[in-house]
Write a protein that holds these residues in place. Structure first.
Motif, PDB file in Angstrom:
ATOM      1  N   TRP A 108      29.609  27.465  50.788  1.00  0.00           N
ATOM      2  CA  TRP A 108      30.296  28.731  50.533  1.00  0.00           C
ATOM      3  C   TRP A 108      31.739  28.473  50.107  1.00  0.00           C
ATOM      4  N   ASP A 109      32.413  27.541  50.811  1.00  0.00           N
ATOM      5  CA  ASP A 109      33.804  27.243  50.504  1.00  0.00           C
ATOM      6  C   ASP A 109      33.928  26.643  49.106  1.00  0.00           C
ATOM      7  N   ARG A 110      33.062  25.744  48.730  1.00  0.00           N
ATOM      8  CA  ARG A 110      33.089  25.155  47.391  1.00  0.00           C
ATOM      9  C   ARG A 110      32.891  26.231  46.327  1.00  0.00           C
ATOM     10  N   ARG A 111      31.905  27.064  46.536  1.00  0.00           N
ATOM     11  CA  ARG A 111      31.641  28.132  45.556  1.00  0.00           C
ATOM     12  C   ARG A 111      32.848  29.034  45.391  1.00  0.00           C
ATOM     13  N   THR A 112      33.455  29.376  46.513  1.00  0.00           N
ATOM     14  CA  THR A 112      34.627  30.255  46.465  1.00  0.00           C
ATOM     15  C   THR A 112      35.785  29.572  45.742  1.00  0.00           C
ATOM     16  N   ILE A 113      36.023  28.310  46.074  1.00  0.00           N
ATOM     17  CA  ILE A 113      37.134  27.586  45.448  1.00  0.00           C
ATOM     18  C   ILE A 113      36.894  27.428  43.950  1.00  0.00           C
ATOM     19  N   ILE A 114      35.680  27.087  43.551  1.00  0.00           N
ATOM     20  CA  ILE A 114      35.377  26.903  42.126  1.00  0.00           C
ATOM     21  C   ILE A 114      35.552  28.223  41.372  1.00  0.00           C
ATOM     22  N   ARG A 115      35.056  29.318  41.935  1.00  0.00           N
ATOM     23  CA  ARG A 115      35.202  30.621  41.287  1.00  0.00           C
ATOM     24  C   ARG A 115      36.680  30.976  41.138  1.00  0.00           C
ATOM     25  N   LYS A 116      37.432  30.766  42.203  1.00  0.00           N
ATOM     26  CA  LYS A 116      38.860  31.087  42.183  1.00  0.00           C
ATOM     27  C   LYS A 116      39.589  30.220  41.152  1.00  0.00           C
ATOM     28  N   SER A 117      39.261  28.927  41.103  1.00  0.00           N
ATOM     29  CA  SER A 117      39.936  28.049  40.140  1.00  0.00           C
ATOM     30  C   SER A 117      39.563  28.407  38.703  1.00  0.00           C
ATOM     31  N   LYS A 118      38.320  28.836  38.465  1.00  0.00           N
ATOM     32  CA  LYS A 118      37.929  29.268  37.113  1.00  0.00           C
ATOM     33  C   LYS A 118      38.761  30.479  36.695  1.00  0.00           C
ATOM     34  N   GLU A 119      38.852  31.420  37.619  1.00  0.00           N
ATOM     35  CA  GLU A 119      39.621  32.640  37.308  1.00  0.00           C
ATOM     36  C   GLU A 119      41.083  32.293  37.010  1.00  0.00           C
ATOM     37  N   GLU A 120      41.683  31.433  37.843  1.00  0.00           N
ATOM     38  CA  GLU A 120      43.076  31.067  37.630  1.00  0.00           C
ATOM     39  C   GLU A 120      43.258  30.309  36.310  1.00  0.00           C
ATOM     40  N   THR A 121      42.321  29.441  35.988  1.00  0.00           N
ATOM     41  CA  THR A 121      42.409  28.675  34.741  1.00  0.00           C
ATOM     42  C   THR A 121      42.305  29.598  33.534  1.00  0.00           C
ATOM     43  N   LEU A 122      41.344  30.516  33.576  1.00  0.00           N
ATOM     44  CA  LEU A 122      41.195  31.457  32.460  1.00  0.00           C
ATOM     45  C   LEU A 122      42.432  32.336  32.310  1.00  0.00           C
ATOM     46  N   GLU A 123      42.993  32.779  33.429  1.00  0.00           N
ATOM     47  CA  GLU A 123      44.208  33.582  33.364  1.00  0.00           C
ATOM     48  C   GLU A 123      45.356  32.781  32.750  1.00  0.00           C
TER      49      GLU A 123
END
Length: 161
Positions: A108-123
């Protein structure tokens, strides 16, 4: 010399007190004496049989007591063994639950971190590289490609020309 010693030994044995006593104590044994001895032997035998019977009964009682004690010990050991097995099952269940919980949390933590990092990278990409700027960059490279063959070749390779 030897014959003399053997002869003296023979005479000494003949006149020894035990040999002469055995000859003097010769008693006539009668049937009545034999019957009395047999009766005494039968009485002793009856006493011995009674003692042996009592000993056998006592031994049997003791063996029964020992057998009962062994049965109690076996039941106690079975009870303790079952308790130990149940305890081990509980420990196994707890360990399995903890392991699955840790693995689930990590996933769960990995999924959350990866999703968050994708969003930050795209932003970040959108903030630094706006679509208009990318279009201008591609247009300028196309202009450059008209003059430079290498740039044209690279743009064709990436399907931008």
């Amino acid at each position: 010399m030897r014959r003399i010693l053997c002869g003296l030994f023979f005479v000494a044995v003949l006149f020894s007190p035990s040999y002469t006593r055995a000859q003097q104590q010769y008693v006539k044994v009668t049937n009545e004496m034999i019957y009395q001895k047999l009766i005494e032997i039968e009485k002793r035998q009856a006493v011995l049989e009674a003692e042996f019977k009592a000993f056998r009964e006592e031994t049997n009682r003791r063996f029964d007591d020992v057998s009962k004690r062994f049965e109690e010990l076996r039941e106690d050991m079975n009870k303790r063994f079952n308790e130990l097995i149940n305890f081990l099952w509980m420990i196994t269940a707890i360990f399995t639950t903890l392991t699955l919980g840790v693995i689930g949390f990590a996933y769960w933590d990995r999924r959350t971190i990866i999703r968050k990092s994708k969003e930050e990278t795209l932003e970040e990409i959108e903030r630094k590289w706006k679509p208009e700027r990318i279009d201008k960059l591609v247009s300028s490279l196309r202009e450059l490609a008209k003059k430079d063959a290498q740039v044209a070749e690279v743009l064709k390779k990436f399907n931008l020309l």
